[in-house]
Design a protein around this motif. Structure first.
Motif, PDB file in Angstrom:
ATOM      1  N   PRO A   1      56.615  58.164 -19.495  1.00 23.43           N
ATOM      2  CA  PRO A   1      55.450  58.744 -20.179  1.00 23.43           C
ATOM      3  C   PRO A   1      55.896  59.401 -21.475  1.00 23.43           C
ATOM      4  O   PRO A   1      57.056  59.809 -21.628  1.00 23.43           O
TER       5      PRO A   1
ATOM      6  N   ASP B   1      54.378  61.960 -24.860  1.00 25.42           N
ATOM      7  CA  ASP B   1      53.356  62.736 -25.559  1.00 25.42           C
ATOM      8  C   ASP B   1      53.511  62.440 -27.046  1.00 25.42           C
ATOM      9  O   ASP B   1      54.410  62.978 -27.711  1.00 25.42           O
TER      10      ASP B   1
ATOM     11  N   LEU C   1      56.717  64.425 -15.869  1.00 24.65           N
ATOM     12  CA  LEU C   1      55.365  64.400 -15.318  1.00 24.65           C
ATOM     13  C   LEU C   1      54.724  63.042 -15.583  1.00 24.65           C
ATOM     14  O   LEU C   1      54.669  62.580 -16.723  1.00 24.65           O
ATOM     15  N   ARG C   2      54.247  62.430 -14.540  1.00 26.00           N
ATOM     16  CA  ARG C   2      53.458  61.207 -14.642  1.00 26.00           C
ATOM     17  C   ARG C   2      52.050  61.525 -14.148  1.00 26.00           C
ATOM     18  O   ARG C   2      51.880  61.933 -12.998  1.00 26.00           O
ATOM     19  N   ASN C   3      51.089  61.373 -15.044  1.00 24.66           N
ATOM     20  CA  ASN C   3      49.695  61.702 -14.716  1.00 24.66           C
ATOM     21  C   ASN C   3      49.563  63.125 -14.202  1.00 24.66           C
ATOM     22  O   ASN C   3      48.777  63.418 -13.287  1.00 24.66           O
ATOM     23  N   GLY C   4      50.388  64.019 -14.781  1.00 26.54           N
ATOM     24  CA  GLY C   4      50.289  65.429 -14.465  1.00 26.54           C
ATOM     25  C   GLY C   4      51.103  65.893 -13.277  1.00 26.54           C
ATOM     26  O   GLY C   4      51.155  67.088 -13.000  1.00 26.54           O
ATOM     27  N   SER C   5      51.742  64.965 -12.560  1.00 22.44           N
ATOM     28  CA  SER C   5      52.517  65.331 -11.373  1.00 22.44           C
ATOM     29  C   SER C   5      53.989  64.977 -11.560  1.00 22.44           C
ATOM     30  O   SER C   5      54.312  63.976 -12.220  1.00 22.44           O
TER      31      SER C   5
ATOM     32  N   SER D   1      57.499  63.341 -11.277  1.00 21.68           N
ATOM     33  CA  SER D   1      57.955  62.030 -10.828  1.00 21.68           C
ATOM     34  C   SER D   1      59.290  62.202 -10.126  1.00 21.68           C
ATOM     35  O   SER D   1      60.268  62.646 -10.734  1.00 21.68           O
TER      36      SER D   1
END
Length: 456
Positions: free
Chosen positions: A328, A330, A344-348, A350
């Protein structure tokens, strides 16, 4: 055993490896430090100017870490290329820490920026540092006047190299081709230009002072520029670095330029570039707008313009991280999203994926800033270690890479490159001289280029 891959062998990667093996909570840790180059040390080898030998000596500290028996150097392995995806790498290690830095320079976004003769300072640094990606860059230095846009340490470095005589660089490891080009340089004026004043410039005082120690170059400043800076008139409220920088600039302003010197360095402030101007299809000048301080600590345009002649323009306005396929990213920050170093992948978080260094926090701080950054990430890894270590792995990840067709350069291969560079220096009547191309480096290491891996 906890098996960890650290991607990137610059200071952030090496400090991460060091913190992992020095901790005592997990008694058996093995770390492979991977790098796409066959040489370790990252920007310490390929970013620190060749005449900064004290800083370059940090390689000795990094070497001591990489010689630890629990740590292995694995060069010529590029994650995100040749089919080696982050997902595939994570199947070979319990944890992977990405310390890939911020490899791309920031652009100005101005008309004329892509004219011949306009380059990023990153390209110029890579050329005189013998980065193999810069082989054949062809800096001929036929310009009479150069403009360096930016007032940070990179801007100071490239300004100093342009203004320094080749005889002073001969004892360093600068590649022979670059030394020859610098010896034939026709550059006589170097303008280092910033949009703010000296009290808010980003260079450090030590690097700034060095400009005044060059035997063949004088330093000049414009009194009209300095008069715009409130911190110059009254530096009492500035941070310590700002006060010291103002003192250095004030000394140059009071002394005036020495017209007997072969080259001149001109520091310009409160000028914002708006366009690169062409003549005969090449850059010939930079048009600047005069700026003035605002009430918020920034600057605003005044509608007054000035042109500075330049047949060579180097932009040194910062770095940005680049996305790594499979991780991911930003785009606004130029970093990998994370929580205390956990990707963090989709907010969680990894499981098993981490970041440290510039790709974690952005291109900020000095080399030493990477130590606490690495320690924070390692604390997260150690907290996750019981769950991570429970996952079965192949017996030897490097065997898997070799069976896939990759050609890793391990520590003995790097030592062979060092020996070849020592021999090259002796043949040229110099000290160790860097090998500046991929074929030469890999040939010295005794390996070939990596083929494309089959899809995962």
């Amino acid at each position: 055993m906890l098996r960890v891959a650290v991607v990137g062998s610059g200071p952030s990667g090496v400090y991460t490896a060091q913190a992992l093996v020095q901790q005592s909570l997990v008694p058996d840790v093995r770390v492979d430090v991977l790098d796409r180059l066959p040489c370790p040390y990252g920007l310490v080898r390929y970013g620190v100017a060749p005449d900064h030998e004290k800083i370059k000596s940090l390689q000795n500290t990094l070497r001591a870490v990489l010689e630890d028996e629990r740590i292995g150097f694995v060069g010529n392995v590029e994650v995100g290329a040749h089919g080696l995806t982050p997902a595939r790498l994570l199947r070979l290690y319990h944890a992977v820490v990405y310390c890939v830095g911020a490899a791309k320079d920031r652009r100005l976004g101005l008309p004329g920026e892509d004219l011949p003769g306009s380059f990023s300072a990153t390209d110029f640094v890579s050329w005189y540092s013998a980065h193999p990606d810069a082989a054949g860059s062809g800096f001929t230095l036929g310009a009479r006047s150069a403009v360096v846009i930016g007032v940070g340490n990179v801007a100071v470095d490239v300004t100093r190299i342009l203004a320094r005589g080749a005889a002073e660089l001969r004892p360093t490891d600068v590649p022979h081709e670059a030394l020859g080009a610098l010896a034939g340089s026709r550059v006589r004026e170097v303008h280092m230009v910033g949009r703010r004043g000296p009290s808010r410039a980003k260079f450090t005082t030590k690097e700034l002072r060095e400009l005044g120690t060059l035997p063949d170059a004088s330093v000049g400043v414009e009194p009209a520029d300095l008069a715009l800076d409130p911190g110059y008139a009254d530096p009492s409220g500035l941070p310590a670095v700002g006060r010291r920088n103002v003192d250095v600039v004030r000394g140059w302003a009071e002394a005036g330029e020495d017209s007997a010197r072969a080259r001149s360095i001109r520091l310009r402030f409160f000028l914002r570039p708006v366009e690169l101007l062409a003549e005969n299809g090449r850059v010939a000048a930079v048009r600047f707008e005069r700026t003035a301080p605002d009430d918020a600590g920034g600057v605003h345009g005044t509608g007054t313009y000035e042109e500075i002649e330049a047949q060579l323009v180097l932009r040194a306005v910062g770095y940005r991280g680049v996305p790594l396929e499979g991780l991911p990213f930003d785009a606004a920050r130029g970093t990998v999203p994370h929580l205390a170093g956990r990707v963090l992948r989709n907010g969680s978080p990894s499981a098993g994926e981490y970041v440290a260094g510039w790709i974690k926090r952005g291109p900020t701080g000095v080399i030493g800033t990477n130590r606490p950054c690495a320690k924070e990430t390692v604390a997260s890894i150690l907290a996750d270690a019981p769950a991570l270590a429970a996952r079965p792995l192949p017996d030897e990840p490097l065997d898997v890479l070799r069976d896939s067709g990759l050609c890793p350069v391990e520590w003995p291969g790097w030592l062979a490159i060092e020996e070849a560079e020592d021999a090259l220096g002796r043949s040229l009547g110099r000290r160790s001289v860097k090998i500046a191309d991929w074929a030469g480096l890999l040939g010295a290491a005794g390996v070939g280029m990596a083929p494309q891996l089959p899809a995962a």
